[in-house]
Design an enzyme around this catalytic site. Sequence first.
Site, mmCIF file in Angstrom:
data_model
loop_
_atom_site.group_PDB
_atom_site.id
_atom_site.type_symbol
_atom_site.label_atom_id
_atom_site.label_comp_id
_atom_site.label_asym_id
_atom_site.label_seq_id
_atom_site.Cartn_x
_atom_site.Cartn_y
_atom_site.Cartn_z
ATOM 1 N N GLU A 131 0.690 -1.520 -0.103
ATOM 2 C CA GLU A 131 -0.107 -0.106 -0.122
ATOM 3 C C GLU A 131 0.965 1.288 -0.056
ATOM 4 O OE1 GLU A 131 -2.815 -3.223 0.995
ATOM 5 O OE2 GLU A 131 -0.751 -2.607 1.650
ATOM 6 N N HIS A 145 -9.233 -5.448 11.132
ATOM 7 C CA HIS A 145 -10.103 -5.281 9.995
ATOM 8 C C HIS A 145 -11.358 -4.487 10.010
ATOM 9 C CE1 HIS A 145 -6.908 -8.424 9.002
ATOM 10 N NE2 HIS A 145 -6.945 -7.919 7.692
#
Length: 328
Positions: free
Chosen positions: A60, A129
């Site tokens: 990322e 998450h």
Amino acid sequence: MRSIAFREALREAMNEEMRRDERVLLMGEEVAEYNGAYKVSQGMLAEFGPKRIIDTPISELGFTAVAVGAAQNGLRPIVEFMTWNFAVLPLDQILNTASKMLAMSGGQIGCPIVMRGPNGSAGQLGAQHSTAFESYLANIPGIKVVSPSNGYDAKGLLKQAIRYEEDPVMFLESEVMYGDKSDVPDEEYYIPLGLADVKKAGTDVTIVSYNKMMKVALGTAAELEKEGISAEVIDLRTIRPLDWMTVLTSVKKTNRLVIIEEQWPFASVSSELSYRIQKEGFDYLDAPIRRITSADAPMHYAPNLTALAIPDIARSVNLVKEVLRQYK
């Protein structure tokens, strides 16, 4: 009008803007060959090719840096994160480069980029998450934060962000909403950022929310209606800029405000909104502003504990009744 899924509304927004402007591209993990982790980009590789629909490595920080550099050099990239939890890794690019370069360059270098993906909890994904990032990102000057609750708003807001916004836009979706259907018009439309929307008119109390918690807000209003309580429901849609004036206008009518959100309570969106409303609308309030947020703790994996941690309709109804009952 057509009834289409949330993911289809997002795809239509990107397709339409990519057909209009060859500078627009999409990059992220599995967005091309796999058609997107959530099938938002399904079919886009076949239409636009690998130079504009780009599969990236699992890095990322790396691919966000590439996209930020591309935006600063004339392109208009869209970055898809498989989850906003992974966007903590490129926070350096978001905070220290994308948001600051316009100011640091004296207005010479902008960063017209859209970063999008699912945000918040989605059921048994565990603590790492399940974070909702609206208040994190909205704390950064120089970027805009969008958090829609339905496909109609999502399409109009995403088209606006891609086509017209010169600032970085953080576009927060929800994994559990991708299959939700919405009526979307055939004709092209755009929704300006920074405008909240009154989803249901009412007279007794104002309920404010955004993203998937709008389901709780509207469900709460429906339950209250059965008991003769009229709730006005407002969808913020954009967190930064924050349209607190629409909320204030409603509070002037209802005299009570309840906020429902998925954020942790400390320094949350409701904290900022509550400050604004009490500062500018104190004389209109007949009761203290109340809110219901996620539990002030990491999200559990167990479904029964997850359900306790996130706002629901039953607890929201009780909170509204408490506000109405105690301060009449």
